[in-house]
Design an enzyme around this catalytic site. Sequence first.
Site, PDB file in Angstrom:
ATOM      1  N   HIS A   1       0.814  -1.209   0.000  1.00 54.26           N
ATOM      2  CA  HIS A   1       0.000   0.000   0.000  1.00 54.26           C
ATOM      3  C   HIS A   1       0.853   1.266   0.000  1.00 54.26           C
ATOM      4  CE1 HIS A   1      -2.897  -2.760   2.397  1.00 54.26           C
ATOM      5  NE2 HIS A   1      -3.032  -2.954   1.103  1.00 54.26           N
TER       6      HIS A   1
ATOM      7  N   LYS B   1       5.809   6.483   7.088  1.00 55.79           N
ATOM      8  CA  LYS B   1       5.325   5.631   8.176  1.00 55.79           C
ATOM      9  C   LYS B   1       6.483   5.246   9.077  1.00 55.79           C
ATOM     10  CE  LYS B   1       1.909   3.387   5.189  1.00 55.79           C
ATOM     11  NZ  LYS B   1       1.522   2.118   4.561  1.00 55.79           N
TER      12      LYS B   1
ATOM     13  N   HIS C   1       4.269  -0.173   1.038  1.00 53.80           N
ATOM     14  CA  HIS C   1       4.562  -0.930   2.249  1.00 53.80           C
ATOM     15  C   HIS C   1       3.629  -2.127   2.373  1.00 53.80           C
ATOM     16  CE1 HIS C   1       3.636  -1.762   6.568  1.00 53.80           C
ATOM     17  NE2 HIS C   1       4.929  -1.992   6.526  1.00 53.80           N
TER      18      HIS C   1
ATOM     19  N   TYR D   1       1.508   1.585  13.651  1.00 54.89           N
ATOM     20  CA  TYR D   1       1.899   2.444  12.529  1.00 54.89           C
ATOM     21  C   TYR D   1       1.699   3.901  12.938  1.00 54.89           C
ATOM     22  CZ  TYR D   1       0.585  -1.358   9.182  1.00 54.89           C
ATOM     23  OH  TYR D   1       0.444  -2.510   8.475  1.00 54.89           O
TER      24      TYR D   1
ATOM     25  N   ASP E   1      -6.104  -6.470  -2.031  1.00 54.11           N
ATOM     26  CA  ASP E   1      -4.713  -6.742  -2.382  1.00 54.11           C
ATOM     27  C   ASP E   1      -4.600  -7.799  -3.480  1.00 54.11           C
ATOM     28  OD1 ASP E   1      -4.052  -4.880  -0.469  1.00 54.11           O
ATOM     29  OD2 ASP E   1      -3.524  -6.359   1.053  1.00 54.11           O
TER      30      ASP E   1
END
Length: 183
Positions: A62, A72, A119, A132, A168
């Site tokens: 993502h 992040k 990521h 995160y 995904d």
Amino acid sequence: MVLHPTPLAGLTLIETSPISDERGRFVRVFCESELEALRPGLHFPQINLSTTYQRGSVRGMHFQHPPAAEAKLIRCVRGRVFDVAVDLRAGSSTFLQWFGVELAEEAPLQFFIPEGFAHGFQALTDDAQLLYLHTASWSRAHEGGLRYDDPRLAIDWPLTVSQVSERDRIAAPLDQDFPGIHP
């Protein structure tokens, strides 16, 4: 906190120094002054906690397009994961290369992923949890994704992939004309 650069510019492992005694353990997750070298004025308006129930599950890959691009800071707080970042920065000398690292609750490592990277991770244990910290709030209009099994990326997941979300699974593979992103 000790910063360890990776082969992909800007992608950094952060080694923390846990303090332990008979009561337990204390770890500093973020300190603006100590991480000033990563980015002056680093600010995290969104913090998320994810739990992945089944070992072998993959989440990702993502990223967010500008103007909502995000960096992040990732820490594993339970279990173990194989955490991966892919360089999507247009013009980067490491464009479309990936770097992966094992993060574990007992390990003193965190992963800083700057803007312009995708990521994802694979749970190496059941009930793996990641904390995160994001430099931008999530934006549906700016979200992007890569296939976790894209042959052009050839990410070497350590386990057989057991579960992937529908989002995904249906992400389009990269084509030869993918221009990259400008964070």
